[in-house]
Design an enzyme around this catalytic site. Sequence first.
Site, PDB file in Angstrom:
ATOM      1  N   CYS A 110       0.902  -1.196   0.006  1.00  0.00           N
ATOM      2  CA  CYS A 110      -0.004   0.131  -0.071  1.00  0.00           C
ATOM      3  C   CYS A 110       0.986   1.306  -0.021  1.00  0.00           C
ATOM      4  O   CYS A 110       0.439   2.255  -0.290  1.00  0.00           O
ATOM      5  CB  CYS A 110      -0.700   0.061   1.304  1.00  0.00           C
ATOM      6  SG  CYS A 110      -1.868  -1.284   1.302  1.00  0.00           S
ATOM      7  N   HIS A 245      -3.244   7.028   3.253  1.00  0.00           N
ATOM      8  CA  HIS A 245      -3.580   6.047   2.571  1.00  0.00           C
ATOM      9  C   HIS A 245      -5.234   5.471   3.115  1.00  0.00           C
ATOM     10  O   HIS A 245      -5.235   5.640   4.458  1.00  0.00           O
ATOM     11  CB  HIS A 245      -2.587   4.725   2.948  1.00  0.00           C
ATOM     12  CG  HIS A 245      -3.066   3.494   2.605  1.00  0.00           C
ATOM     13  ND1 HIS A 245      -3.570   3.178   1.351  1.00  0.00           N
ATOM     14  CD2 HIS A 245      -3.067   2.218   3.289  1.00  0.00           C
ATOM     15  CE1 HIS A 245      -3.986   1.799   1.452  1.00  0.00           C
ATOM     16  NE2 HIS A 245      -3.763   1.415   2.397  1.00  0.00           N
ATOM     17  N   ASN A 275     -10.158   0.223   0.637  1.00  0.00           N
ATOM     18  CA  ASN A 275      -8.611   0.159   0.482  1.00  0.00           C
ATOM     19  C   ASN A 275      -8.289  -0.441  -0.614  1.00  0.00           C
ATOM     20  O   ASN A 275      -8.267  -1.475  -1.060  1.00  0.00           O
ATOM     21  CB  ASN A 275      -8.107  -0.672   1.700  1.00  0.00           C
ATOM     22  CG  ASN A 275      -6.747  -0.832   1.811  1.00  0.00           C
ATOM     23  OD1 ASN A 275      -5.973  -0.256   0.721  1.00  0.00           O
ATOM     24  ND2 ASN A 275      -6.225  -1.168   2.651  1.00  0.00           N
TER      25      ASN A 275
END
EC number: 2.3.1.180
Lengths: 323, 73
Positions: A110, A245, A275
Site C-alpha cells: 500500500c 492511505h 482500501n
Amino acid sequence: MSFSIIGTGSALPKTIQTNDDLTEYFETSNEWIVSRTGIEARHICIEESILDIALEASLNALDNAHINPKELDLIICPTLGGDTVTPSLACLIQEKLEATCPSFDLNAACSGFIYGLDLADAYFCRNREMKILVVAVDAMSKLVDWKDRSTAVLFGDGAGAAILSNGDDLKAIRLTSVGNQHALCIPWAKGNHPLLKDQETPSPYLLMDGDEVYRFAVAAICNDLKTVVKQAGITFEDLDFIIPHQANLRIIKSAAKRLKIPMEKFALQINSCGNTSAASIPLVLDEMNRQGKLKPGMRIALSAFGGGLTTGACVLEWSKKSF
Amino acid sequence: MVFEKVVEILRNYKEEPELEVSMDSTFEELELDSLDTVELVMEMEESFDTSIEMDTELKTIADVVGLIEKAIA
C-alpha cells in the site's frame, strides 16, 4: 533533487458493490462495516483486467499532462501484481501506450506510490529532463479470501497515476521498511516440483492481524507526518491537505486526534472505494486535481503504510496551474 | 492504581465522566468494539509509558488491567 507533478489520472472498475451486496456472501451488515471502517462501497474488477484500469489511469494522466506516451522516459508501476507474474504490468502498459521507455513494477504494497515517487526522484538526480509515469494499480479483490468476512469487506480495486517532470514540487520524503510476515501476508503459489512433498497448502489469500496493523498504521501516519513536515521546514498548520492511505477511517481519525490535526484537512475517498492498496493515494490526488481543489502554492502531505511492513510519506508544494 | 487509571482513560475516551466501570465490565457491555479496544490499549501504553502485547483476546477490564500490570512489573 525534486520533480513536479504535471498530470494525474485514475480509473475504477465499473462494478460497484455496496456493503449490502456483500451480505449475500457472508454474515455481515452495512452498520457493522461502516462503523468499523467508514467503507460503504468498493469497485471490483469483473469485466476489466488489471491492465485495463492501469491503462485508463495512465492515459488520463498523460492527457492531463498534455504529453504523448512516446515522450515518457520511464514507467514505474507500484503494484502487488498485475494479470501475469511476467510480463510485468508496467511492460504491458508500455506496450499498450506504444511507449518505448524502460518499464518495471515495484512492490511496496500500500506504500507503493510513495516508493514510486522516491525512486523517480532518484532518476531526476541523474537527468532533470525526464518524463516519468508512476501508475499505482492493485486489484485486491483477487487477493483477499471472499470467505473471510473480516478482511474481504476492507478492500477494493483501482488505479491512480501521476506524470512527473522537471520541477520543484517535492519538498521532503521518507520511506521505512520493517520486515514482518505475521501482520500482513499474501502467500505465493508454492510450485509443483516433483521433489516437493505434499505439504498442507496454505491459503493463497491475504492474511492480516487487524489489531497489529491498526497499531502499526496509526504510529506510521503520526511518525512519518511529523518527520516529513519537519524536513520540509513547515508545520501542520502550513499544510492545506493531507492525503492518507485510505485503509480505515478509524485509523485516520485516531492519527488525526493524536497529531491534533482537524479531520477537515484529511482528504478522504474511503467511503466509496475501500482500501485500494497502492492506488489509494493517487486516486484521491486525481479526484482533487479534477475537482479543481489543488491550487499552485498549496502544500499537500501524502502518508502511506502497508504490507512489508512499509511506510512512506512526503510533502509536495503543488505547482500545476489548473486541471 | 492501574484500575483507577484505566477507568480514567476509559471515561475520557468515551467522553462519559460518570461511566460505571468495574473489573468485571466487558468491552461489549461498555459498547466498545475490537478497534476501540486497540485504541484504548494504545492510549494506555502512552499513559503507562510501556509496551503492551495483545496476544490474548481482551474481553474484560480485568484482562486489560492484568496485561498492564504484567507490562509494568
